[in-house]
Motif scaffolding. Structure first.
Motif, PDB file in Angstrom:
ATOM      1  N   VAL A 372       0.840  -1.206   0.000  1.00  0.00           N
ATOM      2  CA  VAL A 372       0.000   0.000   0.000  1.00  0.00           C
ATOM      3  C   VAL A 372       0.867   1.246   0.000  1.00  0.00           C
ATOM      4  CG1 VAL A 372      -1.618   1.370   1.375  1.00  0.00           C
ATOM      5  CG2 VAL A 372      -2.001  -1.094   1.083  1.00  0.00           C
ATOM      6  N   ASP A 373       1.889   1.264   0.848  1.00  0.00           N
ATOM      7  CA  ASP A 373       2.765   2.439   0.938  1.00  0.00           C
ATOM      8  C   ASP A 373       3.456   2.712  -0.399  1.00  0.00           C
ATOM      9  OD1 ASP A 373       2.032   2.748   3.577  1.00  0.00           O
ATOM     10  OD2 ASP A 373       3.813   1.737   4.384  1.00  0.00           O
ATOM     11  N   MET A 374       3.842   1.651  -1.104  1.00  0.00           N
ATOM     12  CA  MET A 374       4.466   1.811  -2.420  1.00  0.00           C
ATOM     13  C   MET A 374       3.495   2.450  -3.410  1.00  0.00           C
ATOM     14  SD  MET A 374       6.527  -1.777  -2.906  1.00  0.00           S
ATOM     15  CE  MET A 374       6.914  -1.393  -4.605  1.00  0.00           C
ATOM     16  N   VAL A 375       2.261   1.974  -3.415  1.00  0.00           N
ATOM     17  CA  VAL A 375       1.260   2.493  -4.353  1.00  0.00           C
ATOM     18  C   VAL A 375       0.944   3.950  -4.041  1.00  0.00           C
ATOM     19  CG1 VAL A 375      -1.115   2.274  -5.190  1.00  0.00           C
ATOM     20  CG2 VAL A 375       0.253   0.218  -4.781  1.00  0.00           C
ATOM     21  N   LEU A 376       0.766   4.260  -2.762  1.00  0.00           N
ATOM     22  CA  LEU A 376       0.444   5.642  -2.384  1.00  0.00           C
ATOM     23  C   LEU A 376       1.575   6.593  -2.770  1.00  0.00           C
ATOM     24  CD1 LEU A 376      -1.181   5.061   1.132  1.00  0.00           C
ATOM     25  CD2 LEU A 376      -2.363   5.626  -1.007  1.00  0.00           C
ATOM     26  N   MET A 377       2.807   6.164  -2.557  1.00  0.00           N
ATOM     27  CA  MET A 377       3.952   6.998  -2.924  1.00  0.00           C
ATOM     28  C   MET A 377       3.998   7.213  -4.438  1.00  0.00           C
ATOM     29  SD  MET A 377       8.026   6.282  -2.277  1.00  0.00           S
ATOM     30  CE  MET A 377       8.066   4.952  -3.480  1.00  0.00           C
ATOM     31  N   ALA A 378       3.732   6.150  -5.206  1.00  0.00           N
ATOM     32  CA  ALA A 378       3.755   6.258  -6.659  1.00  0.00           C
ATOM     33  C   ALA A 378       2.645   7.173  -7.161  1.00  0.00           C
ATOM     34  CB  ALA A 378       3.626   4.873  -7.286  1.00  0.00           C
ATOM     35  N   LEU A 379       1.459   7.063  -6.567  1.00  0.00           N
ATOM     36  CA  LEU A 379       0.346   7.927  -6.958  1.00  0.00           C
ATOM     37  C   LEU A 379       0.647   9.396  -6.658  1.00  0.00           C
ATOM     38  CD1 LEU A 379      -2.768   5.819  -5.877  1.00  0.00           C
ATOM     39  CD2 LEU A 379      -2.302   6.650  -8.185  1.00  0.00           C
ATOM     40  N   LYS A 380       1.190   9.666  -5.476  1.00  0.00           N
ATOM     41  CA  LYS A 380       1.542  11.044  -5.119  1.00  0.00           C
ATOM     42  C   LYS A 380       2.542  11.613  -6.116  1.00  0.00           C
ATOM     43  CE  LYS A 380       0.820  10.632  -0.098  1.00  0.00           C
ATOM     44  NZ  LYS A 380       1.495  10.517   1.228  1.00  0.00           N
ATOM     45  N   ASP A 381       3.523  10.815  -6.475  1.00  0.00           N
ATOM     46  CA  ASP A 381       4.548  11.254  -7.424  1.00  0.00           C
ATOM     47  C   ASP A 381       3.935  11.518  -8.800  1.00  0.00           C
ATOM     48  OD1 ASP A 381       7.214  11.804  -8.264  1.00  0.00           O
ATOM     49  OD2 ASP A 381       7.338   9.790  -9.118  1.00  0.00           O
ATOM     50  N   ALA A 382       3.031  10.635  -9.220  1.00  0.00           N
ATOM     51  CA  ALA A 382       2.400  10.800 -10.535  1.00  0.00           C
ATOM     52  C   ALA A 382       1.539  12.062 -10.589  1.00  0.00           C
ATOM     53  CB  ALA A 382       1.549   9.566 -10.860  1.00  0.00           C
ATOM     54  N   LEU A 383       0.784  12.308  -9.537  1.00  0.00           N
ATOM     55  CA  LEU A 383      -0.074  13.492  -9.518  1.00  0.00           C
ATOM     56  C   LEU A 383       0.752  14.780  -9.474  1.00  0.00           C
ATOM     57  CD1 LEU A 383      -2.880  12.276  -7.071  1.00  0.00           C
ATOM     58  CD2 LEU A 383      -2.938  12.351  -9.567  1.00  0.00           C
ATOM     59  N   LYS A 384       1.955  14.674  -8.972  1.00  0.00           N
ATOM     60  CA  LYS A 384       2.856  15.834  -8.917  1.00  0.00           C
ATOM     61  C   LYS A 384       3.479  16.123 -10.287  1.00  0.00           C
ATOM     62  CE  LYS A 384       7.010  17.451  -6.471  1.00  0.00           C
ATOM     63  NZ  LYS A 384       8.027  17.095  -5.453  1.00  0.00           N
ATOM     64  N   HIS A 385       3.790  15.055 -11.043  1.00  0.00           N
ATOM     65  CA  HIS A 385       4.553  15.220 -12.278  1.00  0.00           C
ATOM     66  C   HIS A 385       3.719  15.113 -13.560  1.00  0.00           C
ATOM     67  CE1 HIS A 385       7.936  14.404  -9.481  1.00  0.00           C
ATOM     68  NE2 HIS A 385       8.568  15.235 -10.289  1.00  0.00           N
TER      69      HIS A 385
END
Length: 391
Positions: A372-385
Protein backbone atom coordinates in the motif's frame (compact mmCIF):
# COMPACT_ATOMS: atom_id res chain seq x y z
CA UNK A 1 21.46 -24.09 -50.36
CA UNK A 2 18.62 -24.15 -47.82
CA UNK A 3 15.15 -25.13 -48.96
CA UNK A 4 13.62 -22.99 -46.20
CA UNK A 5 11.91 -19.80 -47.37
CA UNK A 6 11.60 -18.39 -43.84
CA UNK A 7 14.96 -17.83 -42.10
CA UNK A 8 15.53 -18.48 -38.38
CA UNK A 9 14.25 -15.43 -36.49
CA UNK A 10 17.08 -13.39 -34.96
CA UNK A 11 14.92 -12.50 -31.95
CA UNK A 12 14.96 -16.15 -30.85
CA UNK A 13 18.75 -16.27 -30.98
CA UNK A 14 18.87 -13.88 -28.02
CA UNK A 15 18.37 -14.97 -24.39
CA UNK A 16 14.95 -14.48 -22.81
CA UNK A 17 14.81 -11.45 -20.52
CA UNK A 18 11.74 -10.79 -18.34
CA UNK A 19 11.73 -7.77 -16.01
CA UNK A 20 10.64 -7.90 -12.39
CA UNK A 21 7.60 -5.70 -11.80
CA UNK A 22 5.35 -4.92 -8.88
CA UNK A 23 2.06 -6.34 -10.18
CA UNK A 24 -0.51 -4.17 -8.43
CA UNK A 25 -3.10 -4.19 -11.20
CA UNK A 26 -6.29 -6.30 -11.15
CA UNK A 27 -4.28 -9.41 -12.10
CA UNK A 28 -2.15 -11.33 -12.67
CA UNK A 29 -0.41 -10.73 -9.37
CA UNK A 30 3.20 -11.44 -8.41
CA UNK A 31 4.09 -15.12 -8.03
CA UNK A 32 6.16 -15.95 -4.91
CA UNK A 33 9.41 -17.82 -5.42
CA UNK A 34 8.03 -20.90 -3.67
CA UNK A 35 5.24 -21.21 -6.26
CA UNK A 36 7.58 -20.46 -9.18
CA UNK A 37 9.90 -23.23 -7.96
CA UNK A 38 7.01 -25.69 -7.68
CA UNK A 39 6.20 -25.07 -11.35
CA UNK A 40 9.82 -25.78 -12.30
CA UNK A 41 9.59 -29.44 -11.21
CA UNK A 42 10.16 -32.09 -13.89
CA UNK A 43 7.40 -32.67 -16.41
CA UNK A 44 5.82 -36.11 -16.11
CA UNK A 45 2.90 -37.65 -17.96
CA UNK A 46 -0.55 -36.13 -17.52
CA UNK A 47 -1.94 -39.64 -16.93
CA UNK A 48 0.73 -40.80 -14.49
CA UNK A 49 -0.46 -41.86 -11.02
CA UNK A 50 1.66 -39.13 -9.41
CA UNK A 51 -0.23 -36.50 -11.41
CA UNK A 52 -3.55 -37.99 -10.33
CA UNK A 53 -2.38 -37.71 -6.72
CA UNK A 54 -1.49 -34.03 -7.27
CA UNK A 55 -4.90 -33.48 -8.89
CA UNK A 56 -6.57 -35.10 -5.85
CA UNK A 57 -4.64 -32.69 -3.61
CA UNK A 58 -5.83 -29.77 -5.76
CA UNK A 59 -9.42 -30.97 -5.50
CA UNK A 60 -9.19 -31.08 -1.68
CA UNK A 61 -7.65 -27.60 -1.63
CA UNK A 62 -10.42 -26.19 -3.82
CA UNK A 63 -13.10 -27.76 -1.61
CA UNK A 64 -11.50 -26.00 1.38
CA UNK A 65 -11.11 -22.68 -0.46
CA UNK A 66 -14.71 -22.80 -1.74
CA UNK A 67 -16.06 -24.24 1.54
CA UNK A 68 -17.93 -26.99 -0.28
CA UNK A 69 -18.52 -30.71 0.04
CA UNK A 70 -19.19 -31.02 -3.70
CA UNK A 71 -17.57 -34.09 -5.22
CA UNK A 72 -17.69 -32.44 -8.68
CA UNK A 73 -14.78 -30.12 -7.94
CA UNK A 74 -11.79 -29.67 -10.27
CA UNK A 75 -9.61 -27.17 -12.13
CA UNK A 76 -10.22 -26.36 -15.78
CA UNK A 77 -7.16 -26.10 -18.02
CA UNK A 78 -7.40 -22.42 -18.89
CA UNK A 79 -8.07 -19.03 -17.31
CA UNK A 80 -11.23 -17.80 -15.62
CA UNK A 81 -12.90 -17.25 -19.00
CA UNK A 82 -12.53 -20.99 -19.64
CA UNK A 83 -14.29 -21.78 -16.37
CA UNK A 84 -17.05 -19.30 -17.24
CA UNK A 85 -17.61 -21.08 -20.55
CA UNK A 86 -17.40 -24.49 -18.85
CA UNK A 87 -20.18 -23.45 -16.45
CA UNK A 88 -22.44 -21.99 -19.13
CA UNK A 89 -21.80 -24.52 -21.90
CA UNK A 90 -22.56 -27.49 -19.62
CA UNK A 91 -25.64 -26.13 -17.85
CA UNK A 92 -27.42 -24.30 -20.69
CA UNK A 93 -29.00 -25.71 -23.86
CA UNK A 94 -30.15 -23.75 -26.93
CA UNK A 95 -33.46 -21.98 -26.34
CA UNK A 96 -33.22 -22.03 -22.55
CA UNK A 97 -33.51 -18.84 -20.54
CA UNK A 98 -30.46 -17.29 -18.86
CA UNK A 99 -30.41 -14.24 -16.59
CA UNK A 100 -27.21 -12.27 -16.13
CA UNK A 101 -26.64 -9.56 -13.51
CA UNK A 102 -24.67 -6.81 -15.25
CA UNK A 103 -22.89 -4.30 -13.04
CA UNK A 104 -19.58 -4.47 -14.89
CA UNK A 105 -17.86 -6.37 -17.67
CA UNK A 106 -18.25 -9.93 -16.34
CA UNK A 107 -22.04 -9.91 -16.48
CA UNK A 108 -21.75 -8.64 -20.04
CA UNK A 109 -19.38 -11.48 -20.98
CA UNK A 110 -21.54 -14.17 -19.37
CA UNK A 111 -24.49 -12.90 -21.40
CA UNK A 112 -22.36 -12.92 -24.57
CA UNK A 113 -21.27 -16.52 -23.99
CA UNK A 114 -24.83 -17.70 -23.37
CA UNK A 115 -26.08 -15.91 -26.51
CA UNK A 116 -23.41 -17.65 -28.60
CA UNK A 117 -24.87 -21.07 -27.79
CA UNK A 118 -28.43 -20.01 -28.58
CA UNK A 119 -29.79 -19.25 -25.12
CA UNK A 120 -32.50 -16.65 -24.56
CA UNK A 121 -30.57 -14.13 -22.52
CA UNK A 122 -32.00 -11.40 -20.33
CA UNK A 123 -30.12 -8.99 -18.10
CA UNK A 124 -30.65 -6.81 -15.09
CA UNK A 125 -28.36 -3.80 -15.17
CA UNK A 126 -26.91 -1.64 -12.41
CA UNK A 127 -24.65 1.36 -13.02
CA UNK A 128 -20.89 0.83 -12.59
CA UNK A 129 -20.17 0.82 -8.85
CA UNK A 130 -23.67 -0.40 -8.02
CA UNK A 131 -25.22 -3.74 -7.10
CA UNK A 132 -28.63 -5.41 -6.87
CA UNK A 133 -31.08 -5.88 -4.04
CA UNK A 134 -32.57 -9.32 -3.46
CA UNK A 135 -35.97 -7.86 -4.33
CA UNK A 136 -34.69 -6.77 -7.75
CA UNK A 137 -33.19 -10.21 -8.34
CA UNK A 138 -36.38 -12.01 -7.31
CA UNK A 139 -38.47 -9.80 -9.59
CA UNK A 140 -36.25 -10.75 -12.54
CA UNK A 141 -36.22 -14.45 -11.63
CA UNK A 142 -40.02 -14.43 -11.48
CA UNK A 143 -40.30 -12.60 -14.80
CA UNK A 144 -37.74 -14.50 -16.92
CA UNK A 145 -37.73 -17.95 -15.23
CA UNK A 146 -34.10 -18.69 -16.17
CA UNK A 147 -32.37 -22.04 -15.82
CA UNK A 148 -29.18 -20.19 -14.73
CA UNK A 149 -28.64 -16.86 -12.96
CA UNK A 150 -25.13 -15.38 -13.28
CA UNK A 151 -23.62 -13.00 -10.73
CA UNK A 152 -20.05 -11.73 -10.24
CA UNK A 153 -19.19 -11.81 -6.53
CA UNK A 154 -16.08 -9.71 -7.13
CA UNK A 155 -16.66 -7.37 -10.08
CA UNK A 156 -13.06 -6.39 -10.81
CA UNK A 157 -13.98 -3.85 -13.49
CA UNK A 158 -15.87 -1.68 -10.99
CA UNK A 159 -14.46 -2.78 -7.61
CA UNK A 160 -17.79 -4.08 -6.26
CA UNK A 161 -18.11 -6.96 -3.79
CA UNK A 162 -21.68 -8.15 -4.29
CA UNK A 163 -23.62 -9.39 -1.25
CA UNK A 164 -24.65 -13.05 -1.60
CA UNK A 165 -26.95 -13.75 1.37
CA UNK A 166 -30.33 -15.11 0.32
CA UNK A 167 -29.72 -15.17 -3.44
CA UNK A 168 -29.10 -18.91 -3.65
CA UNK A 169 -32.39 -19.57 -1.85
CA UNK A 170 -34.21 -17.27 -4.27
CA UNK A 171 -32.73 -19.10 -7.26
CA UNK A 172 -33.80 -22.46 -5.89
CA UNK A 173 -37.30 -21.11 -5.20
CA UNK A 174 -37.58 -20.44 -8.95
CA UNK A 175 -35.88 -23.72 -9.95
CA UNK A 176 -32.80 -21.87 -11.20
CA UNK A 177 -29.09 -22.66 -10.84
CA UNK A 178 -27.00 -19.98 -9.12
CA UNK A 179 -23.72 -19.36 -11.00
CA UNK A 180 -21.11 -17.17 -9.29
CA UNK A 181 -17.87 -15.70 -10.63
CA UNK A 182 -15.37 -15.31 -7.77
CA UNK A 183 -12.20 -14.76 -9.83
CA UNK A 184 -11.37 -11.45 -8.15
CA UNK A 185 -12.72 -12.24 -4.68
CA UNK A 186 -11.86 -15.86 -3.89
CA UNK A 187 -9.49 -16.11 -0.92
CA UNK A 188 -9.72 -12.38 -0.26
CA UNK A 189 -13.33 -12.05 0.92
CA UNK A 190 -15.68 -14.39 2.81
CA UNK A 191 -17.56 -16.83 0.60
CA UNK A 192 -19.19 -20.13 1.58
CA UNK A 193 -20.34 -22.06 -1.48
CA UNK A 194 -22.61 -24.53 0.28
CA UNK A 195 -24.00 -22.11 2.87
CA UNK A 196 -24.73 -19.51 0.19
CA UNK A 197 -26.58 -22.04 -1.94
CA UNK A 198 -24.26 -21.57 -4.91
CA UNK A 199 -24.64 -24.23 -7.61
CA UNK A 200 -21.62 -23.40 -9.79
CA UNK A 201 -18.64 -21.45 -8.50
CA UNK A 202 -15.34 -20.72 -10.22
CA UNK A 203 -12.22 -18.65 -9.80
CA UNK A 204 -8.81 -18.15 -11.42
CA UNK A 205 -5.27 -19.03 -10.35
CA UNK A 206 -3.64 -15.63 -10.94
CA UNK A 207 -5.31 -13.38 -8.35
CA UNK A 208 -5.25 -14.08 -4.58
CA UNK A 209 -3.76 -17.54 -5.19
CA UNK A 210 -0.64 -15.91 -6.73
CA UNK A 211 -0.15 -18.77 -9.21
CA UNK A 212 0.58 -18.17 -12.90
CA UNK A 213 -2.50 -17.71 -15.12
CA UNK A 214 -3.76 -20.89 -16.75
CA UNK A 215 -5.83 -22.95 -14.32
CA UNK A 216 -9.34 -22.22 -13.07
CA UNK A 217 -10.88 -23.98 -10.05
CA UNK A 218 -14.58 -24.79 -10.45
CA UNK A 219 -17.21 -26.72 -8.51
CA UNK A 220 -20.73 -27.98 -9.29
CA UNK A 221 -23.50 -28.83 -6.83
CA UNK A 222 -25.65 -31.97 -7.03
CA UNK A 223 -28.48 -29.82 -8.44
CA UNK A 224 -26.17 -28.56 -11.18
CA UNK A 225 -24.96 -32.07 -11.97
CA UNK A 226 -28.54 -33.36 -12.31
CA UNK A 227 -29.21 -30.65 -14.90
CA UNK A 228 -25.92 -31.23 -16.73
CA UNK A 229 -26.10 -35.02 -16.92
CA UNK A 230 -29.73 -35.05 -18.10
CA UNK A 231 -29.19 -32.83 -21.13
CA UNK A 232 -30.96 -33.50 -24.42
CA UNK A 233 -27.86 -32.53 -26.44
CA UNK A 234 -24.13 -32.78 -25.87
CA UNK A 235 -22.43 -29.56 -24.72
CA UNK A 236 -21.20 -27.43 -27.61
CA UNK A 237 -17.56 -27.81 -26.47
CA UNK A 238 -15.78 -31.15 -26.36
CA UNK A 239 -12.86 -29.63 -24.43
CA UNK A 240 -15.17 -28.33 -21.67
CA UNK A 241 -17.61 -31.28 -21.58
CA UNK A 242 -18.03 -32.01 -17.87
CA UNK A 243 -18.62 -35.73 -18.42
CA UNK A 244 -15.06 -35.95 -19.78
CA UNK A 245 -13.56 -33.56 -17.24
CA UNK A 246 -15.25 -35.39 -14.37
CA UNK A 247 -13.54 -38.61 -15.40
CA UNK A 248 -10.10 -36.98 -15.86
CA UNK A 249 -10.36 -35.49 -12.35
CA UNK A 250 -11.66 -38.71 -10.76
CA UNK A 251 -15.04 -37.19 -9.90
CA UNK A 252 -17.30 -39.73 -11.62
CA UNK A 253 -16.60 -42.80 -9.46
CA UNK A 254 -15.31 -44.86 -12.37
CA UNK A 255 -12.37 -47.21 -11.71
CA UNK A 256 -10.09 -45.73 -14.37
CA UNK A 257 -9.46 -42.36 -15.97
CA UNK A 258 -9.61 -42.03 -19.74
CA UNK A 259 -7.52 -39.64 -21.84
CA UNK A 260 -9.42 -36.45 -22.65
CA UNK A 261 -6.77 -33.74 -23.05
CA UNK A 262 -3.18 -33.16 -22.00
CA UNK A 263 -3.45 -31.41 -18.67
CA UNK A 264 -0.96 -28.57 -17.99
CA UNK A 265 1.10 -30.56 -15.51
CA UNK A 266 3.50 -27.80 -14.43
CA UNK A 267 0.52 -25.47 -13.94
CA UNK A 268 -0.96 -28.15 -11.68
CA UNK A 269 2.23 -28.10 -9.59
CA UNK A 270 1.94 -24.33 -9.19
CA UNK A 271 -1.77 -24.47 -8.37
CA UNK A 272 -1.23 -27.16 -5.74
CA UNK A 273 1.52 -25.08 -4.11
CA UNK A 274 -0.63 -21.94 -4.11
CA UNK A 275 -3.44 -23.83 -2.41
CA UNK A 276 -0.92 -25.17 0.14
CA UNK A 277 0.10 -21.57 0.91
CA UNK A 278 -3.54 -20.64 1.48
CA UNK A 279 -4.10 -23.66 3.70
CA UNK A 280 -1.04 -22.77 5.79
CA UNK A 281 -2.24 -19.20 6.36
CA UNK A 282 -5.84 -20.24 6.89
CA UNK A 283 -8.81 -19.01 4.88
CA UNK A 284 -10.23 -16.80 7.62
CA UNK A 285 -6.81 -15.24 8.26
CA UNK A 286 -6.49 -14.48 4.55
CA UNK A 287 -9.92 -12.81 4.49
CA UNK A 288 -9.04 -10.72 7.54
CA UNK A 289 -5.65 -9.66 6.14
CA UNK A 290 -7.14 -8.53 2.83
CA UNK A 291 -9.85 -6.56 4.63
CA UNK A 292 -7.40 -4.76 6.93
CA UNK A 293 -4.98 -3.93 4.12
CA UNK A 294 -7.85 -2.60 1.97
CA UNK A 295 -9.04 -0.37 4.81
CA UNK A 296 -5.50 0.95 5.30
CA UNK A 297 -5.25 1.66 1.56
CA UNK A 298 -8.66 3.35 1.38
CA UNK A 299 -7.77 5.62 4.32
CA UNK A 300 -4.49 6.56 2.62
CA UNK A 301 -6.27 7.40 -0.64
CA UNK A 302 -8.81 9.58 1.12
CA UNK A 303 -6.03 11.38 3.02
CA UNK A 304 -4.56 12.25 -0.39
CA UNK A 305 -7.87 13.74 -1.47
CA UNK A 306 -8.69 10.90 -3.87
CA UNK A 307 -12.19 9.45 -3.98
CA UNK A 308 -13.22 5.81 -3.89
CA UNK A 309 -15.48 4.80 -6.78
CA UNK A 310 -17.72 2.43 -4.78
CA UNK A 311 -19.64 4.61 -2.34
CA UNK A 312 -20.95 1.94 0.05
CA UNK A 313 -18.18 0.61 2.25
CA UNK A 314 -19.74 -2.86 2.57
CA UNK A 315 -19.76 -3.22 -1.24
CA UNK A 316 -16.05 -2.46 -1.75
CA UNK A 317 -14.01 -5.36 -3.09
CA UNK A 318 -10.98 -5.75 -0.77
CA UNK A 319 -8.77 -7.23 -3.49
CA UNK A 320 -9.30 -4.69 -6.28
CA UNK A 321 -9.83 -1.04 -5.36
CA UNK A 322 -11.38 1.39 -7.83
CA UNK A 323 -10.37 5.04 -7.49
CA UNK A 324 -12.29 7.82 -9.22
CA UNK A 325 -9.99 9.01 -12.02
CA UNK A 326 -8.46 12.28 -10.71
CA UNK A 327 -10.15 15.29 -12.29
CA UNK A 328 -8.12 17.08 -14.93
CA UNK A 329 -5.62 14.24 -15.44
CA UNK A 330 -5.26 11.74 -18.26
CA UNK A 331 -5.53 8.37 -16.50
CA UNK A 332 -3.32 6.73 -19.15
CA UNK A 333 -0.55 9.22 -18.41
CA UNK A 334 -0.78 8.35 -14.71
CA UNK A 335 -0.54 4.58 -15.23
CA UNK A 336 2.25 4.97 -17.81
CA UNK A 337 4.25 7.28 -15.54
CA UNK A 338 3.94 4.92 -12.58
CA UNK A 339 5.06 1.94 -14.68
CA UNK A 340 8.02 3.81 -16.17
CA UNK A 341 9.15 5.58 -12.99
CA UNK A 342 8.28 3.07 -10.26
CA UNK A 343 8.24 -0.23 -12.18
CA UNK A 344 4.76 -0.73 -10.76
CA UNK A 345 1.56 -1.75 -12.56
CA UNK A 346 -1.82 -0.24 -11.81
CA UNK A 347 -4.51 -0.03 -14.48
CA UNK A 348 -7.42 2.01 -15.75
CA UNK A 349 -11.01 0.91 -16.06
CA UNK A 350 -12.38 -2.04 -18.02
CA UNK A 351 -15.63 -2.31 -19.96
CA UNK A 352 -18.22 0.04 -18.43
CA UNK A 353 -15.64 1.69 -16.16
CA UNK A 354 -13.17 2.75 -18.89
CA UNK A 355 -12.09 6.35 -18.36
CA UNK A 356 -13.84 6.50 -15.00
CA UNK A 357 -11.41 4.81 -12.61
CA UNK A 358 -7.93 3.69 -11.72
CA UNK A 359 -7.77 0.09 -10.50
CA UNK A 360 -5.31 -1.21 -7.93
CA UNK A 361 -5.10 -4.90 -7.05
CA UNK A 362 -3.53 -6.02 -3.77
CA UNK A 363 -3.96 -9.78 -3.73
CA UNK A 364 -2.34 -12.68 -1.95
CA UNK A 365 1.30 -11.91 -1.17
CA UNK A 366 0.76 -8.37 -2.50
CA UNK A 367 -1.87 -7.65 0.14
CA UNK A 368 0.36 -5.88 2.69
CA UNK A 369 0.81 -2.43 4.19
CA UNK A 370 4.23 -2.22 2.54
CA UNK A 371 2.57 -2.68 -0.87
CA UNK A 372 0.00 0.00 0.00
CA UNK A 373 2.77 2.44 0.94
CA UNK A 374 4.47 1.81 -2.42
CA UNK A 375 1.26 2.49 -4.35
CA UNK A 376 0.44 5.64 -2.38
CA UNK A 377 3.95 7.00 -2.92
CA UNK A 378 3.75 6.26 -6.66
CA UNK A 379 0.35 7.93 -6.96
CA UNK A 380 1.54 11.04 -5.12
CA UNK A 381 4.55 11.25 -7.42
CA UNK A 382 2.40 10.80 -10.53
CA UNK A 383 -0.07 13.49 -9.52
CA UNK A 384 2.86 15.83 -8.92
CA UNK A 385 4.55 15.22 -12.28
CA UNK A 386 1.74 14.38 -14.73
CA UNK A 387 0.06 17.14 -16.68
CA UNK A 388 -3.11 18.58 -15.22
CA UNK A 389 -5.45 20.47 -17.50
CA UNK A 390 -6.62 23.93 -16.51
CA UNK A 391 -10.25 23.04 -17.21
Amino acid sequence: MSSLSVPPPKCLQKPLVVPHRYMFGPGPSNVPQRILEAGANPVIGHMHPEIFEIMNDIKSGIQYMFQTQNNMTLAVSGTGHTAMECAIFNTVEPGESVLSAVNGIWGERAADMAERIGARVNTIVAPPGGFFTNAEIEQALSKYRPVVFFLAHGESSTGVLHPLDGIGQLCHKYNCLFLVDSVASMGGAPLYMDQHGIDILYTGSQKVLNAPPGTAPISFSERACQKIFNRRMKPVSFFLDLSWLANYWGCDGKPSRVYHHTGPVTAFYSLRESLAVLVEEGLENSWERHEKVAEYFHAGLENMGLKLFVKEKKARLPTVTTIVAPHGYDWKEITTYIMKTHNLEISGGLGPSVGMVLRVGLMGCNSSKASVDMVLMALKDALKHCHKSKV
